[in-house]
Design an enzyme around this catalytic site. Structure first.
Site, mmCIF file in Angstrom:
data_model
loop_
_atom_site.group_PDB
_atom_site.id
_atom_site.type_symbol
_atom_site.label_atom_id
_atom_site.label_comp_id
_atom_site.label_asym_id
_atom_site.label_seq_id
_atom_site.Cartn_x
_atom_site.Cartn_y
_atom_site.Cartn_z
ATOM 1 N N LYS A 165 -0.982 10.194 6.961
ATOM 2 C CA LYS A 165 -1.193 9.000 7.297
ATOM 3 C C LYS A 165 -1.756 9.114 9.056
ATOM 4 O O LYS A 165 -0.814 9.652 9.923
ATOM 5 C CB LYS A 165 0.155 8.097 7.578
ATOM 6 C CG LYS A 165 -0.151 6.750 7.898
ATOM 7 C CD LYS A 165 1.034 5.760 7.736
ATOM 8 C CE LYS A 165 0.782 4.341 8.179
ATOM 9 N NZ LYS A 165 -0.166 3.735 7.187
ATOM 10 N N LYS A 167 0.897 -1.277 0.074
ATOM 11 C CA LYS A 167 -0.058 -0.138 -0.024
ATOM 12 C C LYS A 167 0.853 1.201 0.169
ATOM 13 O O LYS A 167 0.441 2.224 -0.731
ATOM 14 C CB LYS A 167 -1.154 -0.169 1.173
ATOM 15 C CG LYS A 167 -1.846 1.357 1.487
ATOM 16 C CD LYS A 167 -2.935 0.984 2.386
ATOM 17 C CE LYS A 167 -2.367 0.091 3.663
ATOM 18 N NZ LYS A 167 -1.413 0.959 4.463
#
Length: 227
Positions: free
Chosen positions: A37, A15
């Site tokens: 993130k 990912k």
């Protein structure tokens, strides 16, 4: 604000590698890219504190925009789900920070890439999952799947989860990534089977350690079209 929420069908599917490729292509095209993130576990400890390797890779791929500390504002050391990693450190994941940490990037970017932690049903806090945060942000979903035996089931389940748990969340498509050098017979047919059995577009494939997608993907235009 255009953007993507990037989620995997599982852990270790590549990912971050795919997200970094998207960030690099956008930055190379002159786009101001923000990378976020919300939380990470399994972070390495340095003299300055904990560093999330995924966040570091994203930040570098985007051309090191803004402050690195803003990429992943919640970092934990133990390599388990974030709520448990936080608990082991005597802390709790801050649900508000999961949501509002992105505002720093919205103000500085033309496209924001959000990388989740694991799959759509992976927990981020005691009460939050990736799919819930993706739904709140509203960015089109990019599903990264590992090109290996078993990926058809994992990919279709992720698509179904997105469509049933967050039906208003647009899905940009699927990227099929080969995360290891190990090869099996399914690699020759996985893409065809996923494309045939899913109503979500297969955007492209990434060979092992490749730095380019199998086909040209107009990421900036795709973000604008879907949003």
């Amino acid at each position: 604000m255009a953007g993507f929420f990037i989620a995997g069908t599982n852990t270790e599917v590549g990912k971050t590698h795919v997200a970094a490729m998207i960030a690099r292509e956008l930055a190379d095209a002159g786009c101001r890219v923000g990378v976020y993130k919300p939380v990470a576990s399994g972070c390495r400890r340095e003299a300055s504190g904990l560093v999330a390797e995924d966040a570091e890779l994203l930040w570098q791929a985007a051309g090191k925009p803004g402050e690195f500390a803003r990429v992943c504002p919640q970092c934990f050391e133990l390599p388990v789900a974030p709520p448990q990693a936080a608990k082991a450190a005597g802390q709790r994941v801050d649900p508000a920070l999961l949501r509002f940490g992105i505002e720093y990037w919205r103000d500085r970017s033309e496209v924001v890439l959000v990388e989740g932690a694991g799959g759509l049903m992976s927990p981020l806090s005691e009460d939050d999952y990736n799919r819930g945060l993706a739904k709140e942000f509203g960015y089109p979903l990019v599903i990264v799947a590992a090109n290996e035996l078993g990926t058809i089931n994992a990919t279709l389940q992720t698509v179904i989860t997105a469509q049933t748990k967050a039906p208003e969340l647009p899905i940009a498509g699927i990227v099929l990534n080969q995360p290891t050098s190990k090869r099996d017979d399914s690699l020759a047919t996985n893409a065809e089977e996923i494309a045939r059995r899913s109503d979500v577009p297969l955007l492209g494939q990434v060979e092992f350690q490749a730095t380019a997608f199998s086909r040209k993907i107009a990421w900036r235009e795709l973000a604008g079209e879907v949003t």
